[in-house]
Design an enzyme around this catalytic site. Structure first.
Site, PDB file in Angstrom:
ATOM      1  CG  ASP A   1     -88.202 -11.259  -0.705  1.00 38.06           C
ATOM      2  OD1 ASP A   1     -88.856 -12.311  -0.798  1.00 38.06           O
ATOM      3  OD2 ASP A   1     -87.093 -11.202  -0.141  1.00 38.06           O
TER       4      ASP A   1
ATOM      5  CD  GLU B   1     -91.323 -16.872   4.389  1.00 36.25           C
ATOM      6  OE1 GLU B   1     -90.292 -17.177   4.984  1.00 36.25           O
ATOM      7  OE2 GLU B   1     -91.461 -16.997   3.165  1.00 36.25           O
TER       8      GLU B   1
HETATM    9  C1  6LW Z   1     -88.403 -13.323   2.808  1.00 38.50           C
HETATM   10  C2  6LW Z   1     -89.492 -14.285   2.866  1.00 38.50           C
HETATM   11  C3  6LW Z   1     -89.146 -15.060   1.710  1.00 38.50           C
HETATM   12  O1  6LW Z   1     -88.289 -12.437   3.841  1.00 38.50           O
HETATM   13  O2  6LW Z   1     -87.815 -15.203   1.705  1.00 38.50           O
HETATM   14  O3  6LW Z   1     -89.827 -15.924  -0.291  1.00 38.50           O
HETATM   15  C4  6LW Z   1     -87.310 -14.337   2.683  1.00 38.50           C
HETATM   16  N1  6LW Z   1     -89.997 -15.417   0.858  1.00 38.50           N
HETATM   17  O4  6LW Z   1     -90.755 -13.790   2.734  1.00 38.50           O
HETATM   18  C5  6LW Z   1     -86.031 -13.765   2.251  1.00 38.50           C
HETATM   19  O5  6LW Z   1     -86.187 -13.201   0.973  1.00 38.50           O
END
Ligand code: 6LW
Length: 495
Positions: free
Chosen positions: A14, A174
């Protein structure tokens, strides 16, 4: 410069990055580990030096009871001209909050919470206004990339949370981030989940409140159809501009241990690719919307440095060594070239805070060694994914004698694979490859091999979760003194 990906190998997921005064700072999520949110620094975008952690105090981060891969999720770092801000979610308390500082390498403020739900919060500053984004639910109950304006001094919402965009239809929308580049406001996000279907998508608008239109070249990055290829799961990224006006994407991805087996052990790592703003005002990543293993970017001067050999002398607690769920306090001290662990009742299979410090494994081909002088009931070196998946090379008391043994935990299975008698100090050795780990100890009688274990049983695909393998030192019930630690990488590439 020509560089190899990942630019930051090992469990550094991240990524979020910002530039201030010609220096780049990057943050990464850390989940159940303490201190929280890794902080790295670079002057050239390719060579990153860990400088510490953002959430160093228990008053900033409560991880009590955090399950493996709970706790701190994706952070964002931004600079508003005066302060650096780091905003993240503690998924164990369910709170989105930010901290700030003028000097990121000093202590950060106490947390300010924001009353907008979802994970992966981000900040966007413009014209004296602060916008707070997350993948949440807006005040009308609509889920997606949600934004509100906040008072940055108090974290209070100054208006409603409004859904800006619902992505392109991929699951798990996300990691929203907003950028103003030229005429357009760009909203970048991840979709597809953080596994093999991961991708980055983008939308743009002429106003920070939209309406947003998805890019014609979405997803602007994915490696899901790039096979056979070891870099998979690329997504969740952030953009940064260098001093010459060039744009770059940092994102997470992982390297499969073997091309034909879907397993990865080193966690989600950090990758770098150039970004082009096309004549039509859209963003393209890399050469063709995929992440390559290497790039040649003449705009970046210098050379990529190889990984160092990590020792107790060039590593530090909170920067390289992390604890579980709480500050280690009396349980651990790293000084004068030694690590002293004061073991409590807690072992490695509990959701707790044992006497344990761990450093990220950064290369598949590696060797870690340490000399252990232990009066503890059990102490040793562990190849540790989480409390349900770890291989332990440990010295322990058994029937009035001492022995070194290889003990494994794979889900509900706990098993002692091998043991050899060993009095006095012992040198513990773990050799890693893409396929697995070989365990040995060196005593006065010479080298004794304790066995080999496949990597796949402690991989993300088997153990689950969002973290990566760490090399940990631990003690249970009594004191253990570790000295002469080294972790060396033998990767064939630049790393
Ligand atoms: C993070 C989300 C994700 O919050 O995995 O790859 C989650 N994306 O955006 C945990 O790292």
């Amino acid at each position: 410069m020509r560089f190899q990906n990942p630019v930051i190998p090992g469990f550094y997921p991240d990524p979020s990055v910002c530039r201030a005064g010609g220096v780049y700072y990057m943050v990464h999520s850390t989940f159940q580990y303490f201190p929280g949110v890794a902080l790295s620094r670079s002057e050239d975008l390719v060579n990153w030096r860990p400088v510490g952690s953002v959430l160093t105090e228990e008053s900033q981060l409560d991880l009590r009871g955090a399950r493996a891969s709970g706790g701190v999720y994706a952070p964002t770092i931004r600079h508003d001209g005066t302060y650096f801000y780091m905003v993240t979610t503690n998924t164990t308390t369910g709170k989105n909050f930010y901290v700030r500082t003028k000097d990121p390498e000093s202590r950060w403020s106490e947390p300010v919470t924001v009353d907008q739900d979802g994970i992966d919060p981000s900040l966007f500053f413009e014209d004296g206004k602060a916008y707070f984004l997350s993948n949440g639910t807006d005040d009308r109950g609509i889920h997606g990339v949600v934004q509100c304006e906040i008072d940055i001094e108090t974290g209070k919402k100054l208006g409603p949370s409004v859904c800006l965009w619902q992505g392109t239809g991929g699951r798990f929308l996300e990691s929203p981030h907003m950028y103003h580049i030229g005429r357009w406001y760009y909203l970048m996000a991840a979709e597809g989940g953080t596994e093999y279907g991961h991708m980055i998508t983008c939308a743009r608008a002429e106003h920070p409140w939209g309406p947003f239109t998805g890019a014609p070249n979405n997803p602007i990055l994915t490696n899901r159809n790039k096979a056979p290829f070891e870099i998979q799961g690329t997504g969740h990224g952030d953009l940064v501009q260098d001093g010459q006006g060039n744009w770059y994407l940092f994102c997470l991805g992982f390297r499969q241990n073997n091309v034909w087996e879907q397993h990865h052990t080193l966690g989600r790592e950090t990758f770098l690719a150039p970004v082009t703003v096309t004549g039509g005002g859209w963003l393209t990543v890399g050469h063709d919307g995929t992440m390559d293993g290497a790039y040649d970017l003449p705009a970046l001067p210098g050379q990529q440095e190889p990984l160092p050999v990590y020792t107790f002398d060039n590593t530090a607690y909170g920067r390289d060594w992390l604890a579980l769920r709480a500050a280690p306090g009396e349980r651990a001290a790293l000084k004068d070239g030694r690590m002293i662990l004061n073991g409590t009742e807690e072992g490695l299979n509990q959701i707790g805070s044992p006497a344990f410090l761990a450093i990220r494994q950064k290369a598949f081909d590696m060797r870690a060694e340490v000399t252990l002088d232990s009066a503890a009931e059990e102490a040793g070196m562990t190849v540790y994914m989480d409390e349900t998946a770890h291989y332990d090379l440990c010295a322990r008391k058994a029937g009035g004698r001492r022995e070194v043994c290889l003990t494994i935990t794979i889900g509900p299975v706990r098993h002692v694979c091998a043991s050899v008698p060993a009095e006095g100090p012992v040198r513990l050795r773990v050799n890693g490859t893409r396929d697995g780990y070989a365990f040995a100890c060196l005593t006065e009688d010479g080298e004794r091999r304790l066995g080999e274990m496949p990597a796949k049983y402690i991989s993300t695909e088997t153990a689950g979760g969002f973290t990566g393998v760490m090399i940990g030192l631990y003690a249970v019930r009594g004191q253990a003194v570790f000295s002469g630690f080294s972790m060396e990488s033998y990767e064939k590439t630049a790393h």
